[in-house]
Design an enzyme around this catalytic site. Structure first.
Site, PDB file in Angstrom:
ATOM      1  N   THR A  17      40.641  50.937  35.912  1.00 22.55           N
ATOM      2  CA  THR A  17      40.611  51.119  34.466  1.00 22.55           C
ATOM      3  C   THR A  17      39.715  52.290  34.088  1.00 22.55           C
ATOM      4  O   THR A  17      40.019  53.039  33.161  1.00 22.55           O
ATOM      5  CB  THR A  17      40.115  49.835  33.781  1.00 22.55           C
ATOM      6  N   LYS A  24      38.017  39.516  43.608  1.00 22.42           N
ATOM      7  CA  LYS A  24      38.832  39.701  42.412  1.00 22.42           C
ATOM      8  C   LYS A  24      40.282  39.573  42.865  1.00 22.42           C
ATOM      9  O   LYS A  24      40.780  40.416  43.620  1.00 22.42           O
ATOM     10  CB  LYS A  24      38.572  41.074  41.786  1.00 22.42           C
ATOM     11  N   TYR A  49      38.537  43.234  46.319  1.00 26.51           N
ATOM     12  CA  TYR A  49      39.561  43.334  45.276  1.00 26.51           C
ATOM     13  C   TYR A  49      40.931  43.305  45.933  1.00 26.51           C
ATOM     14  O   TYR A  49      41.274  44.209  46.702  1.00 26.51           O
ATOM     15  CB  TYR A  49      39.335  44.639  44.502  1.00 26.51           C
TER      16      TYR A  49
END
Length: 371
Positions: free
Chosen positions: A113, A228, A199
């Protein structure tokens, strides 16, 4: 310098006035040839461990892994830009401040992001250091220092912890994929450095990190804070049963993952826009009504690959300049109009910023290819 390194240095027989670089001139009477020099590698280059390693075993990071495990709401923070493509640190600081004021506990710096993939490593580490320097006592700063190159991941993580980040975020090597044994070796090099969140997002890496691998790492590395996870509720449930901390990587699933499947919380994109409502959803118990209310926004944010949606949304809220580093471009006009209606439906007061939401025209956006 260690005793072994000092001994190695002394054994190289370099006198106080002797240069480690030697110029050897050929024995020739030819003036032209006599001006030529042959470079000889310095002795230091062939002495094992002569150079001090960058890595330091001094304990500089005072953040415990348990502190990272306790986080419920982590924002994958957006990186704003100036019209020439450089970081807009003023807008960035305001954005982080709004996260803190609304109860966000951690930020991922330079993640997907935040467009870490479009940053040089110098930019990346600078932004991590800047965030720590300005906000490190108010919020946990998790630096995305992952790479598909183990060498780069090690180096970036060393630098990240050196500038004070509280934890690292690491993805599995993408594109040039490796075997499960390679994954294990990659993470074995990374995890000892400090608290780390792994992740798993196969939609981007095209490779799943299977639970047995995570279980193996969790038993051998106390610095593994958790994962995550973007593979849905059943995967979250697997980690819950194994007492492994996990965060939902999907905003639209995070409510159910948190309250029905045992996720610790969420690493959120939507919290860039509505941090207060995301904090309420993660901390104040089941709230199906709030989840339903936010669902149109969450789905809109991913109508195009992230971070295109959140970049466009923040620009239309007047929180950041409408500047995109290519290859990202704003969503189409129809979707930009749809976002304005979503904001009105939820309530402008629930979103960050103070300006009225507006539909930006194509010409309002600046697309930067070289920066």
């Amino acid at each position: 310098m260690s005793l072994a390194q000092i001994s190695a240095f002394k054994s190289s027989n370099l006198g106080a006035n002797e240069s480690p670089f030697q110029i050897v001139r050929p024995k020739s009477t030819n003036n032209r040839n006599s001006r030529r020099a042959r470079w000889v590698s310095p002795k230091a280059a062939v002495i094992p461990n002569f150079h001090l390693p960058m890595r330091s075993f001094e304990v500089k990071n005072r953040t415990s892994t348990d502190e990272i495990k306790s986080l419920r709401l982590i924002t994958a923070i957006k990186t704003p830009y100036l019209p020439d493509g450089r970081f807009d640190l003023e807008a960035y600081d305001a954005l982080v401040n709004m996260q803190i004021e609304n109860g966000v506990e951690g930020v991922i710096v330079g993640g997907t992001t935040g467009e870490g993939q479009l940053m040089s490593w110098d930019e990346h580490i600078m932004l991590i250091g800047h965030t720590i320097n300005c906000f490190g006592t108010s919020i946990k700063v998790i630096g995305n220092t992952g790479s598909n190159s183990t060498r780069e991941a090690i180096h970036a993580t060393e630098q990240g912890f050196a500038v004070g980040m509280h934890a690292a975020l690491h993805i599995n090597p993408y594109y040039g994929k490796t075997s499960l044994e390679g994954l294990l070796s990659h993470f074995n090099y990374i995890l000892p450095m400090g608290p780390t969140i792994l992740y798993n997002v196969p939609s981007r890496t095209n490779q799943d990190i299977p639970p047995p691998l995570i279980h193996t790492l969790s038993t051998t590395h106390p610095t593994l804070a958790g994962i995550k996870e973007c593979m849905g509720h059943s995967r979250i449930q697997t980690y819950t049963h194994s007492n492994i901390t996990s965060w939902s990587g999907n905003d639209d699933e995070c409510h159910e993952s948190r309250w029905d499947h045992g996720a610790n919380g969420v690493v959120s994109v939507a919290s860039n826009l509505v941090p207060g409502l995301m904090q309420e959803m993660m901390f104040e118990g089941r709230n199906a009504g709030l989840c339903l209310r936010l669902l149109p926004l969450m789905k809109w944010l991913f109508c195009e690959p992230n971070p295109i949606g959140v970049n466009t949304a923040l620009a239309q809220l007047g929180v950041v300049r409408p500047v995109f580093r290519l290859p990202y471009v704003p969503v189409c006009l129809e979707k930009r109009m749809e976002f304005v209606e979503i904001v009105k439906g939820i309530g402008r007061e629930c979103f960050i910023g103070e300006k009225d939401v507006e539909v930006l025209a194509d010409d309002d956006f600046i697309l930067v290819g070289r920066y």
